[in-house]
Design an enzyme around this catalytic site. Structure first.
Site, PDB file in Angstrom:
ATOM      1  N   SER A  18       0.819  -0.986  -0.014  1.00 15.89           N
ATOM      2  CA  SER A  18       0.121  -0.066   0.037  1.00 15.89           C
ATOM      3  C   SER A  18       0.752   1.286   0.177  1.00 15.89           C
ATOM      4  O   SER A  18       1.848   1.415   0.849  1.00 15.89           O
ATOM      5  CB  SER A  18      -0.727   0.106   1.394  1.00 15.89           C
ATOM      6  OG  SER A  18      -1.761   0.947   1.432  1.00 15.89           O
ATOM      7  N   LYS A  42      -3.148   2.469  -2.169  1.00 14.81           N
ATOM      8  CA  LYS A  42      -3.131   3.405  -1.262  1.00 14.81           C
ATOM      9  C   LYS A  42      -4.374   3.548  -0.313  1.00 14.81           C
ATOM     10  O   LYS A  42      -5.460   3.231  -0.480  1.00 14.81           O
ATOM     11  CB  LYS A  42      -2.914   4.968  -1.912  1.00 14.81           C
ATOM     12  CG  LYS A  42      -2.662   5.964  -0.893  1.00 14.81           C
ATOM     13  CD  LYS A  42      -1.412   6.266  -0.403  1.00 14.81           C
ATOM     14  CE  LYS A  42      -1.336   7.092   0.932  1.00 14.81           C
ATOM     15  NZ  LYS A  42      -0.069   6.806   1.448  1.00 14.81           N
ATOM     16  N   ASN A  66       9.164   8.283   5.326  1.00 15.85           N
ATOM     17  CA  ASN A  66       8.289   9.138   4.625  1.00 15.85           C
ATOM     18  C   ASN A  66       7.279   9.748   5.747  1.00 15.85           C
ATOM     19  O   ASN A  66       6.785   9.039   6.778  1.00 15.85           O
ATOM     20  CB  ASN A  66       7.475   8.334   3.573  1.00 15.85           C
ATOM     21  CG  ASN A  66       6.180   7.387   4.207  1.00 15.85           C
ATOM     22  OD1 ASN A  66       5.193   7.946   4.432  1.00 15.85           O
ATOM     23  ND2 ASN A  66       6.384   6.253   4.514  1.00 15.85           N
ATOM     24  N   LEU A  70      -1.429   9.960   4.913  1.00 14.19           N
ATOM     25  CA  LEU A  70      -2.435   9.253   4.489  1.00 14.19           C
ATOM     26  C   LEU A  70      -3.231  10.116   3.511  1.00 14.19           C
ATOM     27  O   LEU A  70      -4.586   9.865   3.523  1.00 14.19           O
ATOM     28  CB  LEU A  70      -3.577   8.849   5.435  1.00 14.19           C
ATOM     29  CG  LEU A  70      -3.166   7.545   6.576  1.00 14.19           C
ATOM     30  CD1 LEU A  70      -4.040   7.300   7.430  1.00 14.19           C
ATOM     31  CD2 LEU A  70      -2.621   6.257   5.483  1.00 14.19           C
ATOM     32  N   ASN A 124      -5.781  -1.215   7.495  1.00 16.77           N
ATOM     33  CA  ASN A 124      -4.495  -0.424   7.981  1.00 16.77           C
ATOM     34  C   ASN A 124      -4.897   0.107   9.598  1.00 16.77           C
ATOM     35  O   ASN A 124      -5.624   1.016   9.500  1.00 16.77           O
ATOM     36  CB  ASN A 124      -4.130   0.687   7.094  1.00 16.77           C
ATOM     37  CG  ASN A 124      -2.858   1.551   7.611  1.00 16.77           C
ATOM     38  OD1 ASN A 124      -2.533   1.090   8.587  1.00 16.77           O
ATOM     39  ND2 ASN A 124      -2.647   2.523   6.741  1.00 16.77           N
ATOM     40  N   CYS A 127      -3.739   3.883  11.988  1.00 19.89           N
ATOM     41  CA  CYS A 127      -4.174   5.014  12.096  1.00 19.89           C
ATOM     42  C   CYS A 127      -4.210   5.503  13.261  1.00 19.89           C
ATOM     43  O   CYS A 127      -4.693   4.780  14.099  1.00 19.89           O
ATOM     44  CB  CYS A 127      -5.329   5.275  11.116  1.00 19.89           C
ATOM     45  SG  CYS A 127      -5.642   4.593   9.631  1.00 19.89           S
ATOM     46  N   THR A 190       5.553   0.780   8.355  1.00 20.24           N
ATOM     47  CA  THR A 190       6.876   1.361   8.636  1.00 20.24           C
ATOM     48  C   THR A 190       7.237   1.335  10.291  1.00 20.24           C
ATOM     49  O   THR A 190       6.330   1.347  11.129  1.00 20.24           O
ATOM     50  CB  THR A 190       6.875   2.647   7.792  1.00 20.24           C
ATOM     51  OG1 THR A 190       5.906   3.459   8.486  1.00 20.24           O
ATOM     52  CG2 THR A 190       6.837   2.772   6.402  1.00 20.24           C
ATOM     53  N   GLY A 214      12.212   0.188   3.474  1.00 20.97           N
ATOM     54  CA  GLY A 214      13.464  -0.241   2.929  1.00 20.97           C
ATOM     55  C   GLY A 214      14.282  -1.238   3.433  1.00 20.97           C
ATOM     56  O   GLY A 214      14.097  -1.584   4.570  1.00 20.97           O
ATOM     57  N   GLY A 262       7.279  -2.691  -1.340  1.00 23.26           N
ATOM     58  CA  GLY A 262       7.011  -1.452  -1.147  1.00 23.26           C
ATOM     59  C   GLY A 262       8.086  -0.341  -1.983  1.00 23.26           C
ATOM     60  O   GLY A 262       8.104  -0.540  -3.356  1.00 23.26           O
TER      61      GLY A 262
HETATM   62  C1  LIG Z   1       5.626   6.562   0.268  1.00 29.81           C
HETATM   63  C2  LIG Z   1       5.077   5.575   0.943  1.00 29.81           C
HETATM   64  C3  LIG Z   1       3.520   5.479   1.386  1.00 29.81           C
HETATM   65  C4  LIG Z   1       3.061   4.659   1.981  1.00 29.81           C
HETATM   66  N1  LIG Z   1       1.442   4.793   2.410  1.00 29.81           N
HETATM   67  C5  LIG Z   1       1.176   3.429   3.000  1.00 29.81           C
HETATM   68  C6  LIG Z   1      -0.324   3.537   3.297  1.00 29.81           C
HETATM   69  O1  LIG Z   1      -1.128   4.255   2.480  1.00 29.81           O
HETATM   70  N2  LIG Z   1      -0.789   2.537   3.805  1.00 29.81           N
HETATM   71  C7  LIG Z   1      -0.178   1.305   4.266  1.00 29.81           C
HETATM   72  O2  LIG Z   1      -0.733   0.883   5.087  1.00 29.81           O
HETATM   73  N3  LIG Z   1       0.989   1.585   4.281  1.00 29.81           N
HETATM   74  C8  LIG Z   1       1.880   2.540   3.529  1.00 29.81           C
HETATM   75  N4  LIG Z   1       3.211   2.496   3.285  1.00 29.81           N
HETATM   76  C9  LIG Z   1       3.939   1.521   3.906  1.00 29.81           C
HETATM   77  C10 LIG Z   1       4.310   0.325   2.939  1.00 29.81           C
HETATM   78  O3  LIG Z   1       3.085  -0.215   2.484  1.00 29.81           O
HETATM   79  C11 LIG Z   1       5.069  -0.860   3.643  1.00 29.81           C
HETATM   80  O4  LIG Z   1       4.371  -1.227   4.818  1.00 29.81           O
HETATM   81  C12 LIG Z   1       6.371  -0.167   4.143  1.00 29.81           C
HETATM   82  O5  LIG Z   1       6.974   0.601   3.202  1.00 29.81           O
HETATM   83  C13 LIG Z   1       7.489  -1.277   4.335  1.00 29.81           C
HETATM   84  O6  LIG Z   1       7.737  -2.214   3.233  1.00 29.81           O
HETATM   85  P1  LIG Z   1       8.967  -1.566   2.126  1.00 29.81           P
HETATM   86  O7  LIG Z   1      10.151  -1.557   3.025  1.00 29.81           O
HETATM   87  O8  LIG Z   1       8.983  -2.943   1.110  1.00 29.81           O
HETATM   88  O9  LIG Z   1       8.825  -0.291   1.525  1.00 29.81           O
HETATM   89  C14 LIG Z   1       3.957   3.508   2.617  1.00 29.81           C
HETATM   90  C15 LIG Z   1       5.160   3.346   2.446  1.00 29.81           C
HETATM   91  C16 LIG Z   1       5.607   4.488   1.490  1.00 29.81           C
HETATM   92  C17 LIG Z   1       7.272   4.269   1.144  1.00 29.81           C
END
Ligand SMILES: Cc1cc2nc3c(=O)[nH]c(=O)nc-3n(C[C@H](O)[C@H](O)[C@H](O)COP(=O)(O)O)c2cc1C
Ligand SMILES: Cc1cc2nc3c(=O)[nH]c(=O)nc-3n(C[C@H](O)[C@H](O)[C@H](O)COP(=O)(O)OP(=O)(O)OC[C@H]3O[C@@H](n4cnc5c(N)ncnc54)[C@H](O)[C@@H]3O)c2cc1C
Ligand code: FES
Lengths: 303, 258
Positions: A18, A42, A66, A70, A124, A127, A190, A214, A262
């Protein structure tokens, strides 16, 4: 590579996380969605949200910080402008839902149930609960259970609950979601983090703090996945720092049934494709017939 | 992937990176996202405006300055290496029907404007204003096509001594400068753009500026590159920009961010 998460069947275990794929169609030119197992949208809220003050992104060693906040179009615009385009995508569509009260989550899901045209929900629960003074729904078993219970009675679609890693006892939250009928658990969102600009002595992000993703979080997230798979039977979807086939396979060996990619997409939109190729290659080389065969095969020392 | 055909230092702070690529022809003001080498060390791609595009030879160039660790690594890339390239992206400069196009580039901000100047239609008069710290920092002037090029340097080593804004004040105070025919185009530091906008409002002329924001996806998916609008809410620089009408920007907020 077919994977089952409750009644949800995916052609392979790779899902786009997401927040990195917008509402699904934005990445259509750069990622062949016909190859991925599912796309998570998203996070959607009932009302549109503008998001946090900029800057909203910062690069830190091996990771991305980041504070998007939301930002999303809200349920009405999602239904009228995006859902039709999503329907035409050749992949599973998982709508991520968020809310600031239990009633808001419930109303959002009811609105989406009325129109349909997608395959599952990812709830999610990171929040802030405005009623409880801004504490995340995912931060205690009781609050998490409250959200899942409210939604379970409103939909027959698979409910995936996305946990936050920012808790000391993630198994207790996982158990609470499982007992309220969650079909799968995503581990996780995150990690809370912050960066400072020494010249200006200001936080780099407009919102001061943000969420870290990351490669920087992979090892921490691995421990969270391990804690959760050790305490529930519900399938777990690993999400945190996956950039390569090896990263994904490590999570599967630890016990994940599927995984999400992600931030790695921002570095290279071919990441999903090359992760899938790498998994196929690994299985061929090791004589493994399916990814499922590897799941939960972690060898622990017998002492 | 795009093969680097040249990556040369062309001024004391500026590098010209040229890549061989099959990308569609960019409009002036559009940008590309360039993946850095050593993918283990850096995470995000870096956005750069298109400085030049040669359709026949399939060559795309960007002009960049070393602003931090990512661009430092980029500056050490050798010809023959391959970089991932995404683009062209975003919205470029619209063409004003006005006859006098005044292009104001501060520092590396001259890059997209140089490309714009070379694409200006016949019958347009282009005045190109360049600002830099010293003569050594001035971008390659031979890549600008204009009726007249004006230069200002902070130490006076080339052209007028002062900022590009001082230079602009000079140019517009000339008796034959006709505001009724003028349109402003700007790219550079936020303080410059903000003042350019103020001048455009005062003189009631159109003003188009190229903005910067930290980017994640470059495609409108992550909501990372938001800039506050004058009318409330945000727009995404990668999608609705990077070039926007200066009237649409909340300049107070934009100048605080960077
Ligand atoms: C720019 C950005 C926006 C994100 N927006 C959401 C979101 O709206 N809802 C959500 O559940 N997670 C959101 N995440 C978290 C990611 O879905 C994911 O859980 C997190 O980045 C860890 O995975 P990764 O290390 O592969 O990025 C967001 C992450 C990033 C980098
Ligand atoms: C649409 C667009 C077009 C651009 N065109 C050019 C160009 O033609 N030539 C050029 O030299 N630069 C251009 N930039 C800026 C360039 O992207 C940044 O200088 C670069 O990303 C810095 O990376 P770094 O790793 O070296 O520095 P970092 O360590 O990431 O940052 C160094 C400093 O640069 C600033 N910065 C970081 N990322 C950005 C960003 N995305 N935008 C603006 N400032 C940033 C920060 O304030 C930071 O203090 C453009 C930016 C955008 C958004
Ligand atoms: S960079 Fe992702 S929305 Fe603009």
């Amino acid at each position: 590579m077919t994977v089952h998460l409750g009644s949800l069947r995916l052609r392979n275990p790779l899902m786009l996380a997401s927040g990195v794929a917008g509402y699904g169609h934005e990445l259509g030119d750069v990622i062949d969605l016909g190859r991925v197992g599912a796309v998570v949208t998203k996070t959607l809220t009932l009302k549109p949200r503008q998001g946090n003050a900029p800057p909203r992104l910062a690069e830190v060693p091996s990771g991305l910080l980041n504070s998007i906040g939301l930002a999303n179009v809200g349920s009405r615009a999602f239904i009228s402008e995006h859902l039709d385009r999503l329907r035409n995508l050749d992949t599973r569509i998982i709508v991520s839902v968020g809310g600031f009260t239990v009633a808001e989550y419930a109303k959002l899901v009811l609105e989406l149930e009325e129109v349909g045209g997608f395959d599952a929900y990812e709830v999610n629960i990171s929040c802030p609960n405005v009623k409880a003074g801004g504490v995340n729904f995912g931060s205690t078993p009781g609050k998490a259970a409250g959200v899942v219970r409210a939604l379970r009675s409103k939909t027959g679609r698979p409910l995936i609950v996305k946990l936050t890693p920012n808790v000391t006892d993630i198994p207790s939250v996982a158990v609470a979601c499982e007992s309220e009928g969650a079909d799968a658990l995503t581990v996780g969102n995150t990690f809370r983090a912050m960066a400072v600009d020494l010249d200006s002595r200001r936080p780099v992000l407009g919102a001061t703090g943000g969420g870290l993703s990351g490669p920087a979080i992979k090892a921490m997230c691995m421990a969270k996945v391990w804690e959760v798979v050790s305490s529930v039977r519900t399938p777990v979807i690993a999400c945190g720092g996956i950039c390569s086939a090896g990263d994904a396979l490590e999570y599967i060996v630890v016990g994940a049934a599927a995984f999400q990619v992600g931030s790695a997409c921002f570095r290279d939109f071919r990441a999903p494709e090359s992760i899938l190729e790498g998994i196929t290659e690994f299985c061929r080389r090791k004589g493994v017939r399916s990814v499922a065969e590897l799941r939960g095969t972690l060898e622990l020392p017998r002492t | 992937m795009a093969e680097v055909s040249a990556n040369r230092q062309v001024s004391s702070s500026g590098f010209l990176l040229t890549m061989a690529t099959e990308v569609p022809s960019p409009d002036p003001g559009q940008f590309v996202m360039v993946g850095l080498p050593e993918p283990g060390a850096f995470f995000l791609r870096r956005p750069f405006s298109v400085f030049d595009f040669q359709a026949r030879r399939k060559r795309l160039s960007v002009y960049y300055s070393v602003a931090g660790p990512g661009t430092e690594v980029l500056s050490r890339v050798r010809p023959g290496e391959k970089l991932s390239l995404l683009g062209p992206l975003g919205r470029g400069f619209p063409e004003s029907p006005r006859r006098l196009h005044v292009m104001v580039g501060g520092g590396r901000g001259g890059a997209p404007l140089a490309f714009l100047s070379r694409r200006a239609r016949k019958g347009k008069r282009v005045l190109f204003l360049v600002g830099a710290r010293t003569e050594e920092h001035v971008l390659p002037l031979e890549r600008i096509r204009a009726s007249k090029i004006f230069v200002a340097t902070e130490d006076g080593s080339l052209g007028m001594r002062g900022t590009v804004l001082d230079l602009l004040e000079n140019v517009v105070s000339s008796p034959d400068f006709d505001w009724a025919e003028a349109a402003l185009y700007g790219c550079g530091p936020s303080a410059l753009l903000r003042k350019l906008h103020a001048m455009a409002v005062k003189r009631r002329v159109p003003c188009f500026v190229s903005l910067e924001a930290r980017m994640g996806c470059g495609l409108g998916a992550c909501q990372g590159c938001a800039v506050r609008k004058s009318s409330g809410g945000f727009f995404l620089v990668c999608k609705e920009g990077p070039v926007v009408d200066s009237l649409s920007v909340d300049w107070q907020s934009y100048s605080e961010v960077r």
